[in-house]
Each structure stands twice: as C-alpha cells, then as structure tokens.
Scaffold this motif. Sequence first.
Motif, PDB file in Angstrom:
ATOM      1  N   LEU A 143     120.776  65.050  56.094  1.00 12.49           N
ATOM      2  CA  LEU A 143     119.472  64.448  55.855  1.00 12.49           C
ATOM      3  C   LEU A 143     119.651  63.161  55.054  1.00 12.49           C
ATOM      4  O   LEU A 143     120.318  63.159  54.022  1.00 12.49           O
ATOM      5  N   PRO A 144     119.057  62.028  55.499  1.00 11.34           N
ATOM      6  CA  PRO A 144     119.172  60.779  54.733  1.00 11.34           C
ATOM      7  C   PRO A 144     118.161  60.751  53.580  1.00 11.34           C
ATOM      8  O   PRO A 144     116.963  60.974  53.783  1.00 11.34           O
ATOM      9  N   VAL A 145     118.638  60.509  52.374  1.00 15.06           N
ATOM     10  CA  VAL A 145     117.765  60.496  51.193  1.00 15.06           C
ATOM     11  C   VAL A 145     117.950  59.183  50.430  1.00 15.06           C
ATOM     12  O   VAL A 145     119.024  58.571  50.466  1.00 15.06           O
ATOM     13  N   ILE A 146     116.886  58.787  49.720  1.00 17.87           N
ATOM     14  CA  ILE A 146     116.878  57.492  49.044  1.00 17.87           C
ATOM     15  C   ILE A 146     116.011  57.605  47.791  1.00 17.87           C
ATOM     16  O   ILE A 146     115.110  58.449  47.720  1.00 17.87           O
ATOM     17  N   SER A 147     116.265  56.746  46.804  1.00 18.05           N
ATOM     18  CA  SER A 147     115.417  56.757  45.610  1.00 18.05           C
ATOM     19  C   SER A 147     114.079  56.110  45.956  1.00 18.05           C
ATOM     20  O   SER A 147     114.022  55.145  46.721  1.00 18.05           O
ATOM     21  N   PRO A 148     112.976  56.617  45.415  1.00 19.17           N
ATOM     22  CA  PRO A 148     111.659  56.022  45.676  1.00 19.17           C
ATOM     23  C   PRO A 148     111.596  54.542  45.318  1.00 19.17           C
ATOM     24  O   PRO A 148     110.954  53.751  46.009  1.00 19.17           O
ATOM     25  N   ARG A 149     112.288  54.172  44.239  1.00 16.24           N
ATOM     26  CA  ARG A 149     112.272  52.770  43.807  1.00 16.24           C
ATOM     27  C   ARG A 149     112.913  51.856  44.844  1.00 16.24           C
ATOM     28  O   ARG A 149     112.358  50.815  45.207  1.00 16.24           O
ATOM     29  N   LEU A 150     114.092  52.257  45.345  1.00 19.57           N
ATOM     30  CA  LEU A 150     114.773  51.432  46.340  1.00 19.57           C
ATOM     31  C   LEU A 150     113.955  51.337  47.623  1.00 19.57           C
ATOM     32  O   LEU A 150     113.871  50.275  48.249  1.00 19.57           O
ATOM     33  N   LEU A 151     113.329  52.437  48.008  1.00 24.33           N
ATOM     34  CA  LEU A 151     112.509  52.435  49.218  1.00 24.33           C
ATOM     35  C   LEU A 151     111.301  51.514  49.064  1.00 24.33           C
ATOM     36  O   LEU A 151     110.931  50.792  49.998  1.00 24.33           O
ATOM     37  N   ALA A 152     110.695  51.515  47.869  1.00 24.57           N
ATOM     38  CA  ALA A 152     109.520  50.669  47.633  1.00 24.57           C
ATOM     39  C   ALA A 152     109.883  49.190  47.635  1.00 24.57           C
ATOM     40  O   ALA A 152     109.091  48.338  48.054  1.00 24.57           O
ATOM     41  N   GLU A 153     111.103  48.880  47.206  1.00 19.67           N
ATOM     42  CA  GLU A 153     111.523  47.483  47.115  1.00 19.67           C
ATOM     43  C   GLU A 153     112.086  46.947  48.425  1.00 19.67           C
ATOM     44  O   GLU A 153     112.151  45.730  48.616  1.00 19.67           O
ATOM     45  N   GLY A 154     112.493  47.840  49.325  1.00 24.00           N
ATOM     46  CA  GLY A 154     113.158  47.418  50.542  1.00 24.00           C
ATOM     47  C   GLY A 154     112.233  47.365  51.741  1.00 24.00           C
ATOM     48  O   GLY A 154     111.032  47.622  51.637  1.00 24.00           O
ATOM     49  N   PRO A 155     112.801  47.047  52.924  1.00 25.02           N
ATOM     50  CA  PRO A 155     112.004  46.995  54.150  1.00 25.02           C
ATOM     51  C   PRO A 155     111.500  48.378  54.545  1.00 25.02           C
ATOM     52  O   PRO A 155     112.061  49.401  54.142  1.00 25.02           O
ATOM     53  N   ALA A 156     110.423  48.408  55.324  1.00 22.81           N
ATOM     54  CA  ALA A 156     109.835  49.674  55.767  1.00 22.81           C
ATOM     55  C   ALA A 156     110.848  50.473  56.572  1.00 22.81           C
ATOM     56  O   ALA A 156     111.620  49.920  57.363  1.00 22.81           O
ATOM     57  N   LEU A 157     110.835  51.781  56.349  1.00 23.96           N
ATOM     58  CA  LEU A 157     111.767  52.673  57.048  1.00 23.96           C
ATOM     59  C   LEU A 157     110.954  53.628  57.920  1.00 23.96           C
ATOM     60  O   LEU A 157     110.330  54.557  57.416  1.00 23.96           O
ATOM     61  N   GLN A 158     110.972  53.401  59.228  1.00 25.64           N
ATOM     62  CA  GLN A 158     110.194  54.242  60.126  1.00 25.64           C
ATOM     63  C   GLN A 158     111.044  54.905  61.199  1.00 25.64           C
ATOM     64  O   GLN A 158     110.571  55.802  61.889  1.00 25.64           O
TER      65      GLN A 158
END
Length: 296
Positions: A165-180
């Motif tokens: 399962l791919p996991v990421i920090s909420p902060r990095l996700l908010a700062e980066g491009p949309a992941l769909q």
Amino acid sequence: MGAVLPLLALRAFCETARLGSLKAAAERMGVTAGAVSQQIRLLEERLGVILLTRNRYGVQLTEAGEVLYPGLSRGFGQIESALLDLDALTRAATLTITTQPSFAASWLVPRLAAFKALYPEIEVQVQATAELVDLHRSQVDIALRHGLGEYPGLESTRLLAPVLLPVISPRLLAEGPALQAPQGCLEYPLLQDAERADWTLWLQAHGVEPDSRSRRGPSFDEDMLLLRAAADGQGIALVQAQHAEDDLRSGRLVVAVDRPWPSRFAYYLVARKQSLQRWPVQVFAQWLGTQVASES
C-alpha cells in the motif's frame, strides 16, 4: 585413529568446511581463528592426510576432506538435534519466537496480550531480528518468516499474504500535486525497498509503465524505516498494509492512492518437526491461525 576421538578437532574441521572460513568457524565456536587452525593441523597430523587448503577466498576441501566431511556433518547435526530436543523438554512452558522487527512491532506484539490472557503459564520470548535464524542450530521454537514457503527440513504453515500500500504524510500530500491515480506517484520522491523492486512491480500491476523515477530514492531494508521516512515527509513509501495500521490510524500517514496490490510472498509459521510436538508451540500455532482467520 585410536579409541579416543578428538571431538574438538573434528568439530573445528566440520565448522570450517561448512562455513568456508576459519574466521567464521572461530566465531561459531567462540574461539580464535588461530585455535581453529591449530586443531585442524593436529587432526591432519593424526590422520596423516591434508583435509583443507587455504587460499585468498577462504578454504577448500581436499579429496580426503570431501570424504570425511559429509559423515561428520551428519553426526554433529544429530548431536545438535538431540541436544535441542532435550532442551525443548526441559524448558517446559517457554516459547521463543523469531521474526522481522517490523512484523513484530506492527502485528505480532500488539496481539500477544490476548495470547497471554489465554495461556498465562507460557513465557513468550520474541527475538526481533532482520537476520535469518537457523532453526536447526538454535533454541528458537518458531520463526515467522516472510517468503515463498520453501524451507528445507522444516515444517511451514501459510499465515497471511500482505498487500503493498502506498502511504504518504498529509503535509507532503497537501504541498504536492494532486494524487488520483498510480501514475501520479511518479511526481513525488519514492522511498525504495532494499532491492528497489516493489515500486516497479506495483506500477506495472496497475498498468503504468515504469521509468527511471520508479527506481530512484533512498532505500531501506525494513518497513519500519520506510514508514518513519514517509512520516517525516521524505516521499511515498510502499509498505505492507498491516505495518502501516498504527500510522494510518493516528493520522501520521494517509493512503496516497487506494490501490493495494497483493504480494506473491506470504508470512509462514516455520518450525522444526520436533518443536511442533511441544505443547506451547502447538497452542500458539492454533491461536495464531485463529487470529489470522478472524482478521481476513
């Protein structure tokens, strides 16, 4: 040879032949390499033949050594097996388990309280190590191993097959491009497993042609380290789903793209046949099977 067998010298030769190195044999026996070399030299003098030759890569068996080693190896193996059986008998209600640190921390240890409540008389010892423990030569009762289930000379029972399962920090996700979609993961730094293979396989499984980005990024040999790096915002980690449970529950991490992928590897309960005859091992194996079945 005479009535008295030079057991120490025979073992020094056997361990050196098995491990291919005087240094490794010395570590195994708890002595110096010089002591092992001396014992082998005394054995060769007593037998009147050369058993080993030394070279820059280690040691090599001579023709005489090739004749002697198989029988000695079987003999010492039977001695160790008999001593392990005796130890298992005298240890009564103790249970020693070895497994990877990430699996111990995220899955096994949190569930052990339930086992202890059912069987308070059993003393459980968990050895969390990334090293592969030789069950034939140790006092470990059970190994919980991640692999393909092929363990020569041992009994194995399939427990669970993890998904990645791919996991990421909420902060990095908010700062980066949309992941769909899985393709979007390539726009982020990827945190790699030790062999740098999981991301390539995961992307291919979801119809994405991997490029050079799929193998870039720092690599780690344990999911615990991958999870810590991901929580620190260093990139997206592809980890076994059960290892990420606590981080996802606490909000330290979120799922980057909800596309879990089955791994061809599984966790197995592995033990010597003799160990499976012990009552603590039997009840733990049954309990573990029940735990896995109730969560699947």
